[in-house]
Design a protein around this motif. Structure first.
Motif, PDB file in Angstrom:
ATOM      1  N   UNK A 147       0.679  -1.294  -0.088  1.00  0.00           N
ATOM      2  CA  UNK A 147      -0.124   0.031  -0.035  1.00  0.00           C
ATOM      3  C   UNK A 147       0.661   1.153  -0.083  1.00  0.00           C
ATOM      4  N   UNK A 148       0.670   2.100  -1.068  1.00  0.00           N
ATOM      5  CA  UNK A 148       1.720   3.203  -1.148  1.00  0.00           C
ATOM      6  C   UNK A 148       0.687   4.250  -1.296  1.00  0.00           C
ATOM      7  N   UNK A 149       0.276   5.142  -0.099  1.00  0.00           N
ATOM      8  CA  UNK A 149      -0.427   6.552  -0.265  1.00  0.00           C
ATOM      9  C   UNK A 149       0.357   7.587  -0.700  1.00  0.00           C
ATOM     10  N   UNK A 150      -0.488   8.403  -1.693  1.00  0.00           N
ATOM     11  CA  UNK A 150       0.128   9.621  -2.096  1.00  0.00           C
ATOM     12  C   UNK A 150      -0.447  10.373  -1.648  1.00  0.00           C
ATOM     13  N   UNK A 151      -1.903  10.444  -1.504  1.00  0.00           N
ATOM     14  CA  UNK A 151      -2.913  11.550  -1.271  1.00  0.00           C
ATOM     15  C   UNK A 151      -3.767  11.056  -0.375  1.00  0.00           C
ATOM     16  N   UNK A 152      -4.318  11.435   0.743  1.00  0.00           N
ATOM     17  CA  UNK A 152      -5.303  11.030   1.644  1.00  0.00           C
ATOM     18  C   UNK A 152      -6.204  11.985   2.023  1.00  0.00           C
ATOM     19  N   UNK A 153      -7.641  11.856   1.837  1.00  0.00           N
ATOM     20  CA  UNK A 153      -8.539  12.587   2.374  1.00  0.00           C
ATOM     21  C   UNK A 153      -9.394  12.092   3.498  1.00  0.00           C
ATOM     22  N   UNK A 154      -9.459  12.598   4.700  1.00  0.00           N
ATOM     23  CA  UNK A 154     -10.281  12.127   5.567  1.00  0.00           C
ATOM     24  C   UNK A 154     -11.194  12.948   6.114  1.00  0.00           C
ATOM     25  N   UNK A 155     -12.271  12.289   6.513  1.00  0.00           N
ATOM     26  CA  UNK A 155     -13.540  12.901   7.266  1.00  0.00           C
ATOM     27  C   UNK A 155     -14.377  11.895   7.933  1.00  0.00           C
ATOM     28  N   UNK A 156     -15.034  12.514   8.669  1.00  0.00           N
ATOM     29  CA  UNK A 156     -16.251  11.567   9.425  1.00  0.00           C
ATOM     30  C   UNK A 156     -17.017  11.058   8.688  1.00  0.00           C
ATOM     31  N   UNK A 157     -17.459  11.841   7.603  1.00  0.00           N
ATOM     32  CA  UNK A 157     -18.667  11.230   6.753  1.00  0.00           C
ATOM     33  C   UNK A 157     -18.251  11.139   5.268  1.00  0.00           C
ATOM     34  N   UNK A 158     -18.480  12.323   4.492  1.00  0.00           N
ATOM     35  CA  UNK A 158     -17.890  12.471   3.219  1.00  0.00           C
ATOM     36  C   UNK A 158     -16.568  12.944   2.633  1.00  0.00           C
ATOM     37  N   UNK A 159     -15.988  12.547   2.040  1.00  0.00           N
ATOM     38  CA  UNK A 159     -14.622  12.975   1.733  1.00  0.00           C
ATOM     39  C   UNK A 159     -14.802  13.299   0.153  1.00  0.00           C
ATOM     40  N   UNK A 160     -14.681  14.608  -0.189  1.00  0.00           N
ATOM     41  CA  UNK A 160     -14.766  14.986  -1.592  1.00  0.00           C
ATOM     42  C   UNK A 160     -13.682  15.717  -2.224  1.00  0.00           C
ATOM     43  N   UNK A 161     -13.351  15.473  -3.253  1.00  0.00           N
ATOM     44  CA  UNK A 161     -12.463  16.117  -4.058  1.00  0.00           C
ATOM     45  C   UNK A 161     -13.117  16.838  -5.386  1.00  0.00           C
ATOM     46  N   UNK A 162     -13.092  17.944  -5.521  1.00  0.00           N
ATOM     47  CA  UNK A 162     -13.493  18.779  -6.582  1.00  0.00           C
ATOM     48  C   UNK A 162     -12.632  19.240  -7.873  1.00  0.00           C
ATOM     49  N   UNK A 163     -12.953  19.083  -8.958  1.00  0.00           N
ATOM     50  CA  UNK A 163     -12.277  19.476 -10.187  1.00  0.00           C
ATOM     51  C   UNK A 163     -13.194  20.758 -10.868  1.00  0.00           C
ATOM     52  N   UNK A 164     -12.800  21.947 -11.022  1.00  0.00           N
ATOM     53  CA  UNK A 164     -13.648  23.057 -11.203  1.00  0.00           C
ATOM     54  C   UNK A 164     -12.897  23.928 -12.330  1.00  0.00           C
ATOM     55  N   UNK A 165     -13.802  24.309 -13.405  1.00  0.00           N
ATOM     56  CA  UNK A 165     -13.236  25.354 -14.562  1.00  0.00           C
ATOM     57  C   UNK A 165     -13.365  26.821 -13.689  1.00  0.00           C
ATOM     58  N   UNK A 166     -12.599  27.402 -14.597  1.00  0.00           N
ATOM     59  CA  UNK A 166     -12.470  28.804 -14.114  1.00  0.00           C
ATOM     60  C   UNK A 166     -13.536  29.634 -14.082  1.00  0.00           C
ATOM     61  N   UNK A 167     -14.709  29.163 -14.887  1.00  0.00           N
ATOM     62  CA  UNK A 167     -16.086  29.892 -14.947  1.00  0.00           C
ATOM     63  C   UNK A 167     -16.726  29.425 -13.684  1.00  0.00           C
ATOM     64  N   UNK A 168     -16.369  28.445 -13.022  1.00  0.00           N
ATOM     65  CA  UNK A 168     -17.065  27.945 -11.731  1.00  0.00           C
ATOM     66  C   UNK A 168     -18.568  27.340 -12.205  1.00  0.00           C
ATOM     67  N   UNK A 169     -18.801  27.210 -13.375  1.00  0.00           N
ATOM     68  CA  UNK A 169     -20.153  26.502 -13.991  1.00  0.00           C
ATOM     69  C   UNK A 169     -20.066  25.095 -13.836  1.00  0.00           C
ATOM     70  N   UNK A 170     -18.748  24.741 -14.418  1.00  0.00           N
ATOM     71  CA  UNK A 170     -18.567  23.243 -14.651  1.00  0.00           C
ATOM     72  C   UNK A 170     -17.659  22.667 -13.747  1.00  0.00           C
ATOM     73  N   UNK A 171     -17.949  21.481 -13.195  1.00  0.00           N
ATOM     74  CA  UNK A 171     -17.226  20.924 -12.129  1.00  0.00           C
ATOM     75  C   UNK A 171     -17.470  19.199 -11.973  1.00  0.00           C
ATOM     76  N   UNK A 172     -16.422  18.670 -11.531  1.00  0.00           N
ATOM     77  CA  UNK A 172     -16.513  17.222 -11.154  1.00  0.00           C
ATOM     78  C   UNK A 172     -16.324  16.920  -9.913  1.00  0.00           C
ATOM     79  N   UNK A 173     -16.831  15.849  -9.266  1.00  0.00           N
ATOM     80  CA  UNK A 173     -16.385  15.558  -8.103  1.00  0.00           C
ATOM     81  C   UNK A 173     -16.322  14.235  -7.918  1.00  0.00           C
ATOM     82  N   UNK A 174     -15.034  13.817  -7.221  1.00  0.00           N
ATOM     83  CA  UNK A 174     -14.712  12.385  -6.413  1.00  0.00           C
ATOM     84  C   UNK A 174     -15.112  12.249  -5.272  1.00  0.00           C
TER      85      UNK A 174
END
Length: 198
Positions: free
Chosen positions: A165-192
């Motif tokens: 197991x080789x962890x490069x990036x870890x996001x931790x929370x007690x409920x949902x962990x989210x990673x956002x990808x968003x355009x400059x216009x703030x209208x288009x985005x994706x979520x992991x």
């Protein structure tokens, strides 16, 4: 006498004073030395609008100065080859607010680091003799595990091996962990998103 010139205090408060209408230097009866003040409170006190102490060395015949100065409650450390050590930006500035500037005389936070030269030197580095742990280059790119980040965030783990197991990036929370990808216009985005269902 203890030397070629010995001065002993009598009943007054001043042992030695140099100056006329302006006090240049004074030694009081307790041994405190004042320059620009007639009432020194410490062993050496230099007073003025911008009091300064300079250290000068002569390498290859040229004067090089380190200057310690203060003005308006702010403290400056600078270096220069100018006659009065005032031609270069202060290497270190401590404002009376407690803000510290390296390479700037106007720090914007508790620690502000500016690379004012034209070299490729990074802004900030955490490293050992054999590896770079964290670096911020002049472009603002952040590198973790690499000394040459190629993106705004570049993470490298050179010790990764297969089957482990080789962890490069870890996001931790007690409920949902989210990673956002968003355009400059703030209208288009994706979520992991990860949700543990709690």
């Amino acid at each position: 006498p203890m030397a070629s010139l010995s001065i002993h205090a009598g009943t007054g408060s001043t042992t030695l004073a140099i100056g006329s209408t302006t006090m240049y230097m004074l030694i009081d009866s307790s041994g405190n030395v004042g320059m620009g003040t007639s009432t020194p409170n410490w062993k050496l006190q230099v007073a003025g609008t911008r009091p300064s102490i300079a250290l000068t060395d002569y390498v290859a015949g040229s004067p090089n100065h380190w200057l310690l100065s203060s003005m308006g409650g702010n403290f400056y450390v600078g270096t220069s080859s100018g006659a009065y050590a005032t031609t270069s930006m202060a290497a270190l500035t401590i404002l009376n607010s407690g803000f510290i500037g390296i390479g700037t005389s106007s720090p914007l936070a508790k620690l502000s680091v500016y690379a004012n030269d034209n070299s490729s030197s990074p802004q900030f580095v955490v490293a050992s003799s054999s590896a770079t742990s964290l670096i911020i280059d002049k472009s603002g790119n952040v590198g973790i595990g690499t000394a040459a980040p190629e993106a705004q965030l570049h993470i490298v783990n050179k010790d990764m091996t297969s089957g482990t197991s080789n962890t490069l990036l870890k996001l931790s929370t007690s409920r949902q962990a989210q990673l956002y990808f968003q355009d400059d216009d703030a209208a288009s985005y994706g979520v992991v998103e990860y949700d543990n269902g709690g």
